[in-house]
Design a protein around this motif. Structure first.
Motif, short mmCIF file in Angstrom:
data_model
loop_
_atom_site.label_atom_id
_atom_site.label_comp_id
_atom_site.label_asym_id
_atom_site.label_seq_id
_atom_site.Cartn_x
_atom_site.Cartn_y
_atom_site.Cartn_z
N TRP A 1 0.83 -1.21 0.00
CA TRP A 1 0.00 0.00 0.00
C TRP A 1 0.86 1.26 0.00
CZ3 TRP A 1 -4.48 1.69 -1.32
CH2 TRP A 1 -4.84 3.01 -0.96
N ALA A 2 1.95 1.27 0.77
CA ALA A 2 2.81 2.46 0.84
C ALA A 2 3.39 2.79 -0.53
CB ALA A 2 3.93 2.24 1.85
N ALA A 3 3.73 1.77 -1.32
CA ALA A 3 4.27 2.02 -2.66
C ALA A 3 3.24 2.71 -3.54
CB ALA A 3 4.72 0.70 -3.29
N LEU A 4 2.00 2.23 -3.50
CA LEU A 4 0.94 2.86 -4.29
C LEU A 4 0.68 4.28 -3.80
CD1 LEU A 4 -1.68 -0.02 -4.66
CD2 LEU A 4 0.00 0.75 -6.34
N GLU A 5 0.62 4.44 -2.49
CA GLU A 5 0.31 5.75 -1.91
C GLU A 5 1.39 6.77 -2.24
OE1 GLU A 5 -1.74 7.06 2.27
OE2 GLU A 5 0.05 5.81 2.38
N SER A 6 2.64 6.33 -2.26
CA SER A 6 3.74 7.26 -2.53
C SER A 6 3.70 7.77 -3.97
CB SER A 6 5.08 6.58 -2.26
OG SER A 6 5.32 5.55 -3.22
N LEU A 7 3.14 6.98 -4.88
CA LEU A 7 3.13 7.36 -6.30
C LEU A 7 1.81 7.97 -6.74
CD1 LEU A 7 4.89 4.21 -7.82
CD2 LEU A 7 5.92 6.45 -7.42
N LEU A 8 0.71 7.59 -6.10
CA LEU A 8 -0.60 7.95 -6.62
C LEU A 8 -1.42 8.85 -5.71
CD1 LEU A 8 -1.60 4.48 -8.16
CD2 LEU A 8 -0.73 6.51 -9.35
N ASN A 9 -0.83 9.36 -4.65
CA ASN A 9 -1.48 10.38 -3.83
C ASN A 9 -0.79 11.72 -4.05
OD1 ASN A 9 -3.38 8.72 -2.73
ND2 ASN A 9 -2.76 9.02 -0.61
N GLU A 10 -1.54 12.79 -3.90
CA GLU A 10 -0.94 14.12 -4.00
C GLU A 10 -1.50 15.02 -2.91
OE1 GLU A 10 -1.86 16.38 -7.44
OE2 GLU A 10 -3.84 15.51 -7.71
N GLY A 11 -0.82 16.14 -2.67
CA GLY A 11 -1.19 17.01 -1.57
C GLY A 11 -2.55 17.66 -1.73
N ARG A 12 -3.06 17.78 -2.96
CA ARG A 12 -4.34 18.44 -3.18
C ARG A 12 -5.53 17.51 -2.96
NH1 ARG A 12 -3.33 20.76 -9.07
NH2 ARG A 12 -2.39 18.68 -9.20
N ASP A 13 -5.27 16.24 -2.71
CA ASP A 13 -6.38 15.31 -2.45
C ASP A 13 -7.09 15.71 -1.16
OD1 ASP A 13 -5.84 13.80 -4.68
OD2 ASP A 13 -4.53 12.40 -3.61
N PRO A 14 -8.42 15.66 -1.14
CA PRO A 14 -9.14 16.01 0.10
C PRO A 14 -8.81 15.05 1.23
CG PRO A 14 -10.61 15.04 -1.54
CD PRO A 14 -9.32 15.30 -2.24
N GLU A 15 -8.83 15.55 2.43
CA GLU A 15 -8.45 14.75 3.60
C GLU A 15 -9.32 13.52 3.76
OE1 GLU A 15 -6.37 13.51 6.87
OE2 GLU A 15 -5.87 15.11 5.44
N GLU A 16 -10.60 13.65 3.42
CA GLU A 16 -11.50 12.51 3.62
C GLU A 16 -11.35 11.45 2.53
OE1 GLU A 16 -13.71 15.75 1.37
OE2 GLU A 16 -12.39 15.59 3.12
N LYS B 1 -8.74 9.45 1.59
CA LYS B 1 -7.42 8.87 1.81
C LYS B 1 -7.15 7.67 0.91
CE LYS B 1 -7.13 10.32 6.64
NZ LYS B 1 -6.97 9.90 8.05
N VAL B 2 -8.17 7.20 0.22
CA VAL B 2 -8.00 6.03 -0.64
C VAL B 2 -7.93 6.42 -2.11
CG1 VAL B 2 -9.04 4.40 0.96
CG2 VAL B 2 -10.49 5.65 -0.62
N MET B 3 -7.53 7.65 -2.41
CA MET B 3 -7.39 8.05 -3.81
C MET B 3 -6.40 7.18 -4.55
SD MET B 3 -9.53 10.36 -4.58
CE MET B 3 -8.86 10.67 -6.20
N ALA B 4 -5.38 6.69 -3.85
CA ALA B 4 -4.42 5.80 -4.49
C ALA B 4 -5.10 4.53 -4.97
CB ALA B 4 -3.28 5.46 -3.52
N ALA B 5 -6.07 4.03 -4.20
CA ALA B 5 -6.81 2.83 -4.61
C ALA B 5 -7.63 3.10 -5.86
CB ALA B 5 -7.72 2.37 -3.48
#
Length: 309
Positions: A113-128, A130-134
């Motif tokens: 999960w950390a690998a996906l999150e590090s590549l597919l999350n960004e700072g502008r994603d809304p706080e709620e 958290k699964v945008m990487a999924a």
């Protein structure tokens, strides 16, 4: 310990050995070295004490001859012996996810999960969210699925009198051309001449899936995308159980890792390929995949074999 078959018995023994080794690392007296074999009643001799690979493959590294190329030793014109290796986000993600195939359960889930999150999350994603990487990983895997299936089928075609499909496939210059040709043939015929082997049933199931996809592209891809997203969300929740709950005994952890490890590998494979071949950033590639899925069936939408570039 008891199990339903010898393979599962070896898995249980391997898990027990890993737990013993984890404890021994805290003793400061050296690591515990297992014998390397497990003895199962009814089997002749010992069986190798190894866990089966979980199917997380990033084949683009070998295909692009970059398997052992990690970073660069030259930066800003400095001499190689003065410069520190430059690490890309892709290098770091692959290192984080390295436990997916053979590592212990907890590091494999957390690292995947950390690998996906590090590549597919960004700072502008809304706080709620958290699964945008999924969500983004599901779009990547869904878009790469049709071409992967068509390409695999193209290598399972046998010689058949009066059918020139094998010759036309041999004349193709790339896997993309082979996939496009197989897709076009499946739109015109009900079956393909499949090589008879132990995996014939799997190949016939793939033909059935591709027929269904070609008959209703939007509905099938939307269903596949939903299934992928649910699987990645399960990985996220299991990661929370491991890291925030401090538990590795959840009944869903093994099953989740068994299902999602190949999917994480497929997502990383697409991201690595884009990084090495075209220089496209992970978030840009994910955005392209999401756009391609929304435009399925549109006259300006992409072909099934070109949903993701």
């Amino acid at each position: 310990m008891e199990a339903r078959d010898s393979s599962r018995a070896v898995e249980l023994a391997y898990d027990l050995v890993e737990r013993v080794q984890a404890r021994a690392r805290f003793a400061g007296t050296g690591a515990v070295t297992p014998l390397g074999e497990a003895y199962v009643a009814g089997e002749r001799g010992g069986l190798p004490l190894i866990a089966p690979a979980r199917g997380a493959q990033v084949l683009s590294l070998a295909a692009e001859r970059q398997l052992y190329v990690v970073g660069s030793s030259v930066r800003n014109g400095e001499a190689p012996y003065l410069a520190e290796p430059v690490r890309s986000t892709i290098d770091e993600a692959l290192e984080i996810a390295s436990a997916l195939n053979h590592g212990p359960l907890a590091p494999a889930i957390a690292g995947g999960w950390a690998a996906l999150e590090s590549l597919l999350n960004e700072g502008r994603d809304p706080e709620e969210r958290k699964v945008m990487a999924a969500i983004r990983a599901a779009a990547l895997v869904t878009c790469s699925w049709p071409r992967a299936e068509f390409t695999a089928l193209s290598y399972r075609i046998r010689e058949d009198p009066g059918d020139d499909l094998p010759q036309r496939l041999a004349a193709c210059g790339s896997n993309r051309e082979r996939a496009v040709l197989v897709a076009a043939e499946l739109e015109k015929r009900d079956a393909l001449p499949i090589v008879r082997s132990w995996r014939t049933a799997n190949d016939l199931a793939a033909v059935f899936r591709m027929h269904e996809l070609l008959s209703d592209r939007r509905a099938v891809l939307n269903r596949v995308h939903w299934c992928m997203e649910v699987s990645f969300r399960r990985l996220y929740r299991c990661r929370n159980i491991v890291l925030h709950g401090g538990s590795t005994g959840g009944v869903a952890l093994d099953a989740t890792l068994r299902v999602t490890a190949p999917l994480v590998g497929a997502a990383l494979d697409r991201l690595v390929h884009a990084h090495l071949v075209t220089g496209v950033a992970p978030l840009t590639l994910a955005a392209r995949a999401e756009t391609a899925l929304r435009m399925i069936g549109d006259e300006v939408g992409r072909d099934l074999c070109d949903l993701i570039e």
